[in-house]
Structures are given as C-alpha cells and as structure tokens.
Scaffold this active site. Sequence first.
Site, short mmCIF file in Angstrom:
data_model
loop_
_atom_site.label_atom_id
_atom_site.label_comp_id
_atom_site.label_asym_id
_atom_site.label_seq_id
_atom_site.Cartn_x
_atom_site.Cartn_y
_atom_site.Cartn_z
NE ARG A 115 -4.13 -1.93 1.79
CZ ARG A 115 -4.05 -3.06 2.48
NH1 ARG A 115 -3.09 -3.22 3.36
NH2 ARG A 115 -4.92 -4.02 2.29
CE LYS A 137 -0.28 13.55 -16.04
NZ LYS A 137 -0.43 13.60 -17.50
CD GLU A 179 8.36 16.63 -23.56
OE1 GLU A 179 7.56 17.57 -23.48
OE2 GLU A 179 8.06 15.49 -23.97
CE LYS A 217 5.10 17.88 -15.45
NZ LYS A 217 5.22 16.58 -16.04
CD GLU A 227 -3.43 15.77 -17.78
OE1 GLU A 227 -2.50 15.22 -17.17
OE2 GLU A 227 -3.63 15.66 -18.99
NE ARG A 231 0.19 17.39 -14.66
CZ ARG A 231 0.50 16.67 -13.60
NH1 ARG A 231 -0.09 16.89 -12.45
NH2 ARG A 231 1.42 15.73 -13.67
CG ASN A 235 -1.10 16.58 -23.18
OD1 ASN A 235 -0.50 15.53 -23.40
ND2 ASN A 235 -1.80 16.78 -22.09
CG HIS A 238 2.86 15.68 -26.00
ND1 HIS A 238 3.59 16.85 -26.02
CD2 HIS A 238 3.60 14.80 -25.25
CE1 HIS A 238 4.70 16.68 -25.31
NE2 HIS A 238 4.74 15.45 -24.84
CG HIS A 242 1.48 10.93 -27.68
ND1 HIS A 242 0.74 11.43 -26.63
CD2 HIS A 242 2.70 10.63 -27.16
CE1 HIS A 242 1.49 11.45 -25.54
NE2 HIS A 242 2.68 10.97 -25.84
CG HIS A 257 8.16 11.43 -25.94
ND1 HIS A 257 6.85 11.15 -26.22
CD2 HIS A 257 8.16 12.55 -25.17
CE1 HIS A 257 6.08 12.06 -25.64
NE2 HIS A 257 6.84 12.93 -25.00
N1 LIG Z 1 5.24 10.94 -15.44
C1 LIG Z 1 5.21 11.90 -16.33
O1 LIG Z 1 4.61 12.97 -16.11
C2 LIG Z 1 5.92 11.72 -17.63
C3 LIG Z 1 6.18 12.82 -18.45
C4 LIG Z 1 6.90 12.60 -19.62
C5 LIG Z 1 7.33 11.33 -19.95
N2 LIG Z 1 7.06 10.28 -19.13
C6 LIG Z 1 7.53 8.93 -19.44
O2 LIG Z 1 8.95 8.92 -19.51
C7 LIG Z 1 9.37 7.87 -20.36
C8 LIG Z 1 10.49 8.37 -21.24
O3 LIG Z 1 11.56 8.78 -20.45
P1 LIG Z 1 13.06 8.83 -21.00
O4 LIG Z 1 13.10 9.56 -22.28
O5 LIG Z 1 13.91 9.28 -19.89
O6 LIG Z 1 13.31 7.31 -21.42
P2 LIG Z 1 14.10 6.09 -20.73
O7 LIG Z 1 13.88 6.02 -19.30
O8 LIG Z 1 13.76 4.89 -21.54
O9 LIG Z 1 15.63 6.46 -21.01
C9 LIG Z 1 16.12 6.50 -22.34
C10 LIG Z 1 17.33 5.58 -22.52
O10 LIG Z 1 18.47 6.22 -21.95
C11 LIG Z 1 19.12 5.35 -21.02
N3 LIG Z 1 19.71 6.22 -20.01
C12 LIG Z 1 19.05 6.92 -19.06
N4 LIG Z 1 19.89 7.74 -18.43
C13 LIG Z 1 21.11 7.55 -18.95
C14 LIG Z 1 22.38 8.13 -18.72
N5 LIG Z 1 22.53 9.14 -17.85
N6 LIG Z 1 23.44 7.69 -19.42
C15 LIG Z 1 23.26 6.72 -20.37
N7 LIG Z 1 22.08 6.15 -20.66
C16 LIG Z 1 21.01 6.56 -19.96
C17 LIG Z 1 18.04 4.43 -20.54
O11 LIG Z 1 18.57 3.22 -20.06
C18 LIG Z 1 17.21 4.23 -21.81
O12 LIG Z 1 17.79 3.25 -22.62
C19 LIG Z 1 8.14 7.39 -21.11
O13 LIG Z 1 7.76 6.14 -20.63
C20 LIG Z 1 7.08 8.43 -20.79
O14 LIG Z 1 5.78 7.89 -20.76
C21 LIG Z 1 6.38 10.46 -17.98
ZN LIG Z 2 6.35 14.56 -23.75
#
Ligand SMILES: NC(=O)c1ccc[n+]([C@@H]2O[C@H](COP(=O)([O-])OP(=O)(O)OC[C@H]3O[C@@H](n4cnc5c(N)ncnc54)[C@H](O)[C@@H]3O)[C@@H](O)[C@H]2O)c1
Ligand SMILES: [Zn+2]
Length: 356
Positions: A115, A137, A179, A217, A227, A231, A235, A238, A242, A257
């Site tokens: 929990r 999120k 972003e 942000k 949201e 918020r 997007n 996006h 997307h 992305h």
């Molecule tokens: N919660 C939210 O509000 C929110 C907002 C935007 C995106 N997201 C989510 O975030 C995710 C994308 O995040 P991301 O772009 O960080 O992707 P990710 O976590 O997949 O990282 C990208 C790649 O870089 C590698 N990596 C990370 N840090 C590194 C470093 N310092 N050195 C070398 N390699 C490294 C990772 O292993 C991975 O292969 C998506 O799943 C998306 O849905 C969430």
């Molecule tokens: Zn985004």
Amino acid sequence: MKPTFQLPNYPIWVGPLAQTFPAWFESAGYTQVFLIADAETRKHCLPVFLQETGLSADVPGTTIPAGEHFKNMHTCAHIWQDMLAAGLDRKALVINLGGGVVGDMGGFCAATYKRGVDFVQIPTTLLSMTDASVGGKLGIDFNGIKNAIGLFGDPVAVFADPIFFNTLSDRELRSGFAEVIKHAIIGDAELWDQLQQLNDLRAVHWPSLLKASIAVKVKVVELDPFEKDLRAVLNFGHTIGHAIESYFLNTDTPLTHGEAIAIGMFCEAELAPASTRLPRTALAKLLRRFFSFRTIPVEAFPALWELMQQDKKNTSGKVRIALPDAEPYRLHWLEPAFVELERSLTVYEDTIKAGL
Ligand SMILES: NC(=O)c1ccc[n+]([C@@H]2O[C@H](COP(=O)([O-])OP(=O)(O)OC[C@H]3O[C@@H](n4cnc5c(N)ncnc54)[C@H](O)[C@@H]3O)[C@@H](O)[C@H]2O)c1
Ligand SMILES: [Zn+2]
C-alpha cells in the site's frame, strides 16, 4: 541546503547530488533502501550516484531491462518479487535511478507495494529531469496503450543533477530538449529567448536551464495538480506527436518521444490561430536546428488521424489539441478536422523539401 523548488508534498533539488542528497538522506533517517535501475543506468549512472552520495556499493535493489518496451506488468512483477525477497518493509525508501521509464514504473511499484512505500526520483535523462519526475504521474503501459495503468503519487524528493548527461547519448539529450522548448513556449519568454541562441547542447549551462524549464512544469502542476484543465497545456505538440510516435514505433526506424513531439509542435503551431501568438516561424527554425525532420508519406495521413482519435484529451468523439495561448499559463483548445491535419502535414513536408 534549501531546495530549488518546494512543492506542497516534496522538494526538488537541481544541482550536484553530493551537495544535496547525503544531508537529506541522513536527516530522513531511512533504515532500509532499495535501488531500481535499468541495465544502462546501472552501468553508467550507478557508479556516479554512489560516488556522489557516498552510499555503499552493496545497496540492495533490482535491475530491469532498458527501454519503453519493458514498461509493463511483467517487469513490475519482477520488481515486486525482488522487493519482497529483500524483505522490504513499509518504512523503506525506494530510489529510482534512471529515465522516465524507471521513474514512472519504479514509482508505480513503490506506491503500490504494501500500500505504498516512500520513493525518491533521481532522474538521469533530460526528459525525466525536466518533465517526467515532476508532477506525480506514475504508471506503466498495458495492452499496447501507453501509461494505461497508473496513479498519481508523489515522491518524497527529486534530485536533478546534470552530471548524468555525460553518458547520455546526443539523441536522448535532444529528445528531452523538445520538452524544454515546449516549457519555454508555455510560460517563460526569457528562456525562449535563450534557447534561440543555442547551437550545441553539449555546451549548455544545464543547472540554470534546468531550473527555468522545471519551474514551468512546477507552476503548471501547482495550478492544476490533477489535470482538470490547464495541465493539458503540457500536451502541446503531443496530439499529433504521439500519433507520429506510434506510427513509427513498429517500423525499423522508430522515433524518440522528443523527435516525434518536435514534429508535433511544428504541425500544431501551423494550426494555431493568430490570437495564440505562437512564435511559429521562430519555433520552426529552432526545431530544424536540433531535429532532423523525417518525411511522413501522404498515405500515412489517415492512419495518423485514426491514431489521434484514441487520444485521452478527446471529448464527445472530437479530436482536441491543447495549445499555449498568448498569455503565459493559458490554454487554448483546438478541434481540428482531418483536412487541417492534412494541411499541417503538407506544410511540414513542403518545409522538408524546400530544405528550410
Ligand atoms: N510521469 C510523467 O509525467 C511523464 C512525463 C513525460 C514522460 N514520461 C515517461 O517517460 C518515459 C520516457 O523517459 P526517457 O526519455 O527518460 O526514457 P528512458 O527512461 O527509456 O531512457 C532513455 C534511454 O536512456 C538510457 N539512459 C538513461 N539515463 C542515462 C544516462 N545518464 N546515461 C546513459 N544512458 C542513460 C536508458 O537506459 C534508456 O535506454 C516514457 O515512458 C514516458 O511515458 C512520464
Ligand atoms: Zn512529452
């Protein structure tokens, strides 16, 4: 040291981990920790994290495979199993060391384990520092739908240290930069001016840029934590972005992305009415400097429209695009028809052909 931002439920520090994390950790008094990393961040970021924080190298935890492909229930099961095997109790601290995938999924696993146990975000990508780790999120993908299962749950703290960019690929750094551009347009004219001057992301003074970008942000999240309305402005880019990301996902040449969002921002700005005063030409120029635009064949337009029908923001069967309005922190909804999507994509294609 005072946090860079203090949200209602948690602080965010931007800057060297060595100056922030150890003191926070000591005063928090956790007796048990559990560190979640992916294969890449274990290799590249864990040694840096241990060196900066002084935590012992035999910290218990788990390693998951890297990438969005593994942001699913099976990986969660693996994480929960390792938490149980480590004998984690409800007073433990989970440390998420990684990009948005580790942050979203590690946070989700922590928030649901027994929990809910405390978790801290140590984002290691530009995208996760400026976007994913702020706002609470959490979630995973399910049945092919991104972030289909999840919840709102705040970390106990976030520590953003650009030291991790040293090992991050240029492509991932650029991806997160999309972003940063989005945040500047939503709420920070000064940041927007600074971005126009940039040519090389490796030469950026990250602490100040991160602070400015995260501040946007933070402000949007504070104004609309769950949201309800504003918020949605996050997007921008996006709705079309997307669809483009999904379209290329199962090809041999998927987009990151940020690459998809860059195209999405270009096209959505094309559709923006003059009253929004979106800096369309300057935005196109900035995006072109950092992103190599991919051609989108005309045959793909209906498929993209189809994908846009599934967007979470739609109401009563209408596609909705969220745009920043002329005033900072204001939202402007657009309900485009297929012909408008076609028009924006045609302008996009013409821009590529003209080499502008
Ligand atoms: N919660 C939210 O509000 C929110 C907002 C935007 C995106 N997201 C989510 O975030 C995710 C994308 O995040 P991301 O772009 O960080 O992707 P990710 O976590 O997949 O990282 C990208 C790649 O870089 C590698 N990596 C990370 N840090 C590194 C470093 N310092 N050195 C070398 N390699 C490294 C990772 O292993 C991975 O292969 C998506 O799943 C998306 O849905 C969430
Ligand atoms: Zn985004």
